[in-house]
Design a protein around this motif. Sequence first.
Motif, PDB file in Angstrom:
ATOM      1  N   UNK A  46       0.821  -1.214   0.000  1.00 19.69           N
ATOM      2  CA  UNK A  46       0.000   0.000   0.000  1.00 19.69           C
ATOM      3  C   UNK A  46       0.858   1.269   0.000  1.00 19.69           C
ATOM      4  N   UNK A  47       2.036   1.193   0.603  1.00 22.25           N
ATOM      5  CA  UNK A  47       2.940   2.347   0.628  1.00 22.25           C
ATOM      6  C   UNK A  47       3.506   2.610  -0.785  1.00 22.25           C
ATOM      7  N   UNK A  48       3.828   1.543  -1.502  1.00 25.00           N
ATOM      8  CA  UNK A  48       4.305   1.678  -2.887  1.00 25.00           C
ATOM      9  C   UNK A  48       3.193   2.313  -3.728  1.00 25.00           C
ATOM     10  N   UNK A  49       1.990   1.759  -3.585  1.00 30.89           N
ATOM     11  CA  UNK A  49       0.840   2.237  -4.349  1.00 30.89           C
ATOM     12  C   UNK A  49       0.555   3.720  -4.057  1.00 30.89           C
ATOM     13  N   UNK A  50       0.572   4.071  -2.786  1.00 26.64           N
ATOM     14  CA  UNK A  50       0.295   5.458  -2.367  1.00 26.64           C
ATOM     15  C   UNK A  50       1.339   6.408  -2.959  1.00 26.64           C
ATOM     16  N   UNK A  51       2.620   6.052  -2.839  1.00 28.53           N
ATOM     17  CA  UNK A  51       3.683   6.931  -3.337  1.00 28.53           C
ATOM     18  C   UNK A  51       3.684   7.010  -4.861  1.00 28.53           C
ATOM     19  N   UNK A  52       3.343   5.900  -5.530  1.00 26.65           N
ATOM     20  CA  UNK A  52       3.259   5.946  -6.990  1.00 26.65           C
ATOM     21  C   UNK A  52       2.082   6.832  -7.402  1.00 26.65           C
ATOM     22  N   UNK A  53       0.962   6.688  -6.725  1.00 24.31           N
ATOM     23  CA  UNK A  53      -0.226   7.506  -6.999  1.00 24.31           C
ATOM     24  C   UNK A  53       0.030   8.990  -6.797  1.00 24.31           C
ATOM     25  N   UNK A  54       0.897   9.308  -5.833  1.00 26.60           N
ATOM     26  CA  UNK A  54       1.244  10.709  -5.557  1.00 26.60           C
ATOM     27  C   UNK A  54       2.419  11.173  -6.418  1.00 26.60           C
ATOM     28  N   UNK A  55       2.851  10.293  -7.325  1.00 29.93           N
ATOM     29  CA  UNK A  55       3.982  10.543  -8.225  1.00 29.93           C
ATOM     30  C   UNK A  55       5.296  10.806  -7.487  1.00 29.93           C
ATOM     31  N   UNK A  56       5.428  10.158  -6.319  1.00 31.64           N
ATOM     32  CA  UNK A  56       6.693  10.216  -5.587  1.00 31.64           C
ATOM     33  C   UNK A  56       7.633   9.120  -6.094  1.00 31.64           C
ATOM     34  N   UNK A  57       7.055   8.133  -6.782  1.00 37.95           N
ATOM     35  CA  UNK A  57       7.858   7.090  -7.445  1.00 37.95           C
ATOM     36  C   UNK A  57       7.635   7.272  -8.945  1.00 37.95           C
ATOM     37  N   UNK A  58       8.713   7.441  -9.677  1.00 37.50           N
ATOM     38  CA  UNK A  58       8.655   7.607 -11.130  1.00 37.50           C
ATOM     39  C   UNK A  58       8.453   6.239 -11.790  1.00 37.50           C
TER      40      UNK A  58
END
Length: 132
Positions: free
Chosen positions: A68-80
């Motif tokens: 869920x942390x990966x998903x959240x950060x990807x959704x917030x575009x914190x992970x390219x």
Amino acid sequence: PLQESKIDLLDRKEDVKKKLKKAFCEPGNIENNGVLSFVKHVLFPLVGEFSIKRDLKFGGDKTYTVFEEVEKEFGEELIHPGDLKAGVEVALNKLLDPIRKKFESPELRKLSNTAYPDPSKNKGAGKGTSIK
């Protein structure tokens, strides 16, 4: 086409890289994202964590222990998307290496070639015919 992005257990590292590069992975899109789904349904159940390596100016390396942390950060575009794909590539190759190694034996290589013939070596067969 599916063949361009479907990863086979015996794909070479360069094939995995090429297929991941072509995989649809729109920035911030968590709904229709096969790469993110792969992290959720394959990597987390098998490995229990997911790591990305990136330059310090982009947040530095990070290991996630909860999807869920990966998903959240990807959704917030914190992970390219490029970092997500690179992380999947590393993790996937770690999983595939022992399988590739096992299939280096002549018997298993022959079995694999018989079971999954190279379609490019059989170009003339089946032209103009369709099975309904």
